[in-house]
Design an enzyme around this catalytic site. Sequence first.
Site, PDB file in Angstrom:
ATOM      1  N   GLY A 117      -5.945 -10.761  -0.883  1.00 25.35           N
ATOM      2  CA  GLY A 117      -5.919 -11.826  -0.756  1.00 25.35           C
ATOM      3  C   GLY A 117      -4.802 -11.800  -1.582  1.00 25.35           C
ATOM      4  O   GLY A 117      -4.269 -11.420  -2.186  1.00 25.35           O
ATOM      5  N   CYS A 156       1.364  -1.276  -0.131  1.00 28.24           N
ATOM      6  CA  CYS A 156      -0.381  -0.010   0.159  1.00 28.24           C
ATOM      7  C   CYS A 156       0.706   1.138  -0.435  1.00 28.24           C
ATOM      8  O   CYS A 156       0.413   2.172  -0.304  1.00 28.24           O
ATOM      9  CB  CYS A 156      -0.900  -0.268   1.514  1.00 28.24           C
ATOM     10  SG  CYS A 156      -1.853  -1.812   1.311  1.00 28.24           S
ATOM     11  N   CYS A 161     -11.897   0.823   4.446  1.00 28.44           N
ATOM     12  CA  CYS A 161     -11.684   1.228   2.765  1.00 28.44           C
ATOM     13  C   CYS A 161     -12.201   0.705   1.979  1.00 28.44           C
ATOM     14  O   CYS A 161     -11.661  -0.365   2.287  1.00 28.44           O
ATOM     15  CB  CYS A 161      -9.944   2.237   2.601  1.00 28.44           C
ATOM     16  SG  CYS A 161      -8.333   0.711   2.894  1.00 28.44           S
TER      17      CYS A 161
END
Length: 392
Positions: free
Chosen positions: A118, A82, A213
């Site tokens: 995932g 991220c 989110c």
Amino acid sequence: MSRRVNVIGVGMTKFQKPGASDDYNVMAVNASKAALADAKIPYAEVEAAYCGYVYGDSTCGQRSVYELGLTGIPVYNVNNNCATGSTALMLAKQAIEGGIAECVLALGFEKMEKGALGSKFSDRTNPMEWQVGVMSRVQDVNQAPITAQMFGGAGREYRFKYGTKRETFAKVSEKARKHASNNPYALFNQVLSVEEILAADEVFDPLTRYQCCPPTCGAGAAILCSDDFARKHGITKPVWIAAQAMTTDYPSAFEDSMIKMIGYDMAKACAKKVYDQAGLGPKDVQVIELHDCFTSNEILTYEALGLCDEGQAEKFIWDGDNTYGGKWVTNPSGGLLSKGHPLGATGLAQCTELVWQLRGTAGKRQVPNAKVALQHNLGLGGACVITMYRAD
């Protein structure tokens, strides 16, 4: 001495739900063209491209810039979970800072699937195995989305430690929705109350659906350059990067603490590096885009960035010190909670919002007298990138 790095152009696409967006290369080109137009330079002036994405085949970066021009420049593909977008930004900054290039493109994009994140590979070691190991020891593993268990577990640990109310976590999401209502690029523009947020389906205590989110598609881009390049192109008083640092996991991440496992210590250490580099502290900052993937992480990040003392986030929130009229405006864009979180694009979208804020062009979201901005982008596995921007 290293050279100053300026951000002369930014752009992003409107974030959208999976299945509703353009393909990754179309979004990437649109964000890049917006940044080039903002900088008022042609793509031919760009000497390298740093392209960030998490889910995609190798060399998606090259395909994402083909329509901009086949100029033969080096294209670097970046993946750092991220924190990917800010990692691409950091590599681009280093190229300018070190004299390798005069003008470069930092680009982030993501075309995501519906549902929770995932792993894509089951035939090799999972890079998150140490983090999952901590969770297994501390709270066991259940059927909830794995990231919600991690960040929810950190929120629960914080709540039990300090007696924080569940309403406080929902208050963070309420603020995000209110800010996003003024952002045409955000995925969610509908305002929600604390009561509505708490009434939503629980994902993992203390998190309800509106405190997580959403999977999102989108792209963001920034054009970086040296002072010499800016002068030659008649660019006066650009926004510039005053400091930037990246940290990864310390040994404490794998102690039996969910708060530490999801990156608290690396965020705190990274913030200190940035403050030391810039010679400025949190009190000098007016506007902040931070990584609110879950409401629990925003609460923890207030303390990691030094906006309030440890255990004082609840008072900080209810005093309104995280929004307009308070000490800082955090996530004026609506943040990941409401703007959305296309993994590779998030760091560049944060950059875009803060550049607009420092230019005074953020419209209804404008933070008064914004001169110093702070960006915090976190990825599990793990990486934290913090960037400070200034406007002269």
